[in-house]
Design a protein around this motif. Structure first.
Motif: not given
Length: 452
Positions: A69-76, A116-122, A138-145, A152-157
């Motif tokens: 998931h590329d919210p800034t659109g930079t990779l796209q 901060p706790r917001a940086l927890d996860g993979t 840097l990609l952060q793995s999403q924790t939601e279902p 597949i693993t969902m991750a956010t740039a």
């Protein structure tokens, strides 16, 4: 009908947008193995997904198959402009642990003691390189279902640092611009350090490495106060966020400007963007070059008699850089064996002469073989090849005149020389006689009249 045409054009535009650039980037997942070795396993990034289910990849471990998931659109955006003719980028992926920056001048980004706790996860770090781009994300793995669990693993740039000109070639003495941009979108608003909404402070670092030595070239922390190391080599960076949105995403510019580049400034440049507990880095190459000037002596023509060798030819190759990769070839254009042939004779190169601006010069020498009357009107040429020149190189030439075939022969030349010598002697004798007569008349004019 008009509305139908507009709908069709819109549909075609959407199809083009969806199909632009690769949908999947193949990578290698790099991790530590036994014995201090590094293990490489296949991985992939799914940048875009068409209608329907996620494309299956039974050959991959789902933990190494990432839907980005590329919210800034930079990779796209980077891969929408990726040329079809360019080679596939080399991609490596590894695990990443958010940590505070180790350099002192950027300590102000992480005043708190822990992440901060917001940086927890993979977290994953992805690095891509090709002749047309170099990026780190840097990609952060999403924790939601996730949809299709186990597939597949969902991750956010979160942070992406990119350059669209990883190798810059600049003429010696000109200014160089090393392109760098970055984008940041925190996974949650709590991940940013400033209390007020808006882009957070960041750190920018440029380091230069050349011939095994490296040093800090420039450091900046827009949005923070503190003592910065002095910039080196007159370097200036355009360090700023490009926008001021409340909660992101944000894009920034870290382009480096180097004035009047010298040979000592070529090499590798590492650019690092620091955000609280996150760092992204890319490496760029700067190549300095200068095209040689080529001239040939003697000029404009070489004169020789049949069966004799022309005078030595000297090809001056001046003010070029780098010294490596220079070649000097000798050609004989025209003559009895066609329009082009390799010139015969003994050739050699002089030692390098170094100039104050870092450029060098040398001379190529050719002692041609004896000529024949059939070679009258042929042209000797020296052709110079250098990395700064086009494939055909650069050349200079002189024309060969064989005595007796054009203009006076060698015997005529000797006769003309002897005639000129005799005439010169005659002129001098006449001048001496005239001066003697004048002197005699002057002397007689001064005698008393009784004597005359």
């Amino acid at each position: 009908m008009k509305h139908l045409s507009l709908l069709l054009a819109l549909a075609l535009g959407l199809v083009t947008a969806v199909s632009a650039g690769p949908t999947v980037i193949e990578c290698w997942f790099v991790e530590d193995a036994d014995g201090g070795r590094l293990a490489k396993k296949p991985a992939a990034l799914l940048l875009r997904q068409g209608p329907g289910r996620i494309p299956p990849r039974p050959d991959l471990d789902p933990k190494r198959y990432l839907r980005v998931h590329d919210p800034t659109g930079t990779l796209q955006a980077a891969f929408r402009r990726y040329p079809r003719s360019a080679p596939t980028p080399h991609c490596e992926m590894s695990h990443y642990i958010p940590l505070p920056a180790s350099v002192n001048w950027v300590k102000g980004l992480t005043p708190e003691q822990s992440c901060p706790r917001a940086l927890d996860g993979t977290w994953f770090m992805v690095s891509m390189s090709s002749p047309v781009l170099s990026l780190s994300s840097l990609l952060q793995s999403q924790t939601e279902p996730q949809p299709d669990p186990g597939l597949i693993t969902m991750a956010t740039a979160v942070l992406t640092v990119i350059t669209h000109n990883p190798t810059t070639r600049i003429q010696l003495g000109q200014d160089a611009l090393l392109d760098l941009s970055f984008a940041y979108m925190p996974s949650t608003p709590e991940a940013t350090t400033p209390l007020a909404p808006g882009p957070p402070p960041f750190g920018l670092e440029w380091r230069h490495q050349h011939l095994g030595e490296g040093h800090l070239l420039l450091a900046a922390t827009p949005g923070l106060r503190g003592q910065m190391p002095a910039a080196q080599d007159g370097a200036v960076a355009f360090a700023a966020w490009d926008d001021d949105e409340s909660w992101g995403p944000w894009t920034g510019n870290g382009t480096l400007w180097l004035p009047a580049v010298k040979p000592s400034q070529e090499g590798a440049y590492q650019a690092t963007i620091y955000l609280p507990y996150l760092q992204g880095q890319v490496t760029l190459e700067l190549a300095v070059q200068k095209s040689p000037k080529v001239s040939l002596m003697p000029s404009p023509l070489v004169w020789a008699a049949p069966g004799e060798a022309p005078p030595e030819l000297v090809c001056l190759v001046s003010h070029f850089y780098p010294s490596e990769g220079l070649e000097v070839e000798w050609e004989l254009r025209g003559g009895p064996e066609g329009s082009f042939q390799k010139a015969k004779g003994q050739s050699w190169l002089s030692a390098l002469h170094h100039h104050l601006d870092g450029s060098v010069s040398l001379s190529g020498h050719l002692q041609p073989s004896p000529v024949t009357t059939a070679q009258h009107g042929a042209r000797y040429a020296c052709r110079v090849h250098h990395p700064s020149l086009p494939a055909l190189g650069r050349s200079a030439e002189v024309t060969l005149e064989v005595a007796g075939l054009s203009g006076p022969s060698l015997e005529d030349g000797i006769g003309l020389f002897l005639s000129a010598f005799l005439l010169l002697g005659l002129f001098k004798a006449l001048g001496w006689a005239e001066s003697t007569v004048r002197a005699l008349k002057t002397t007689l004019g001064k005698l008393p009249s009784s004597l005359t």
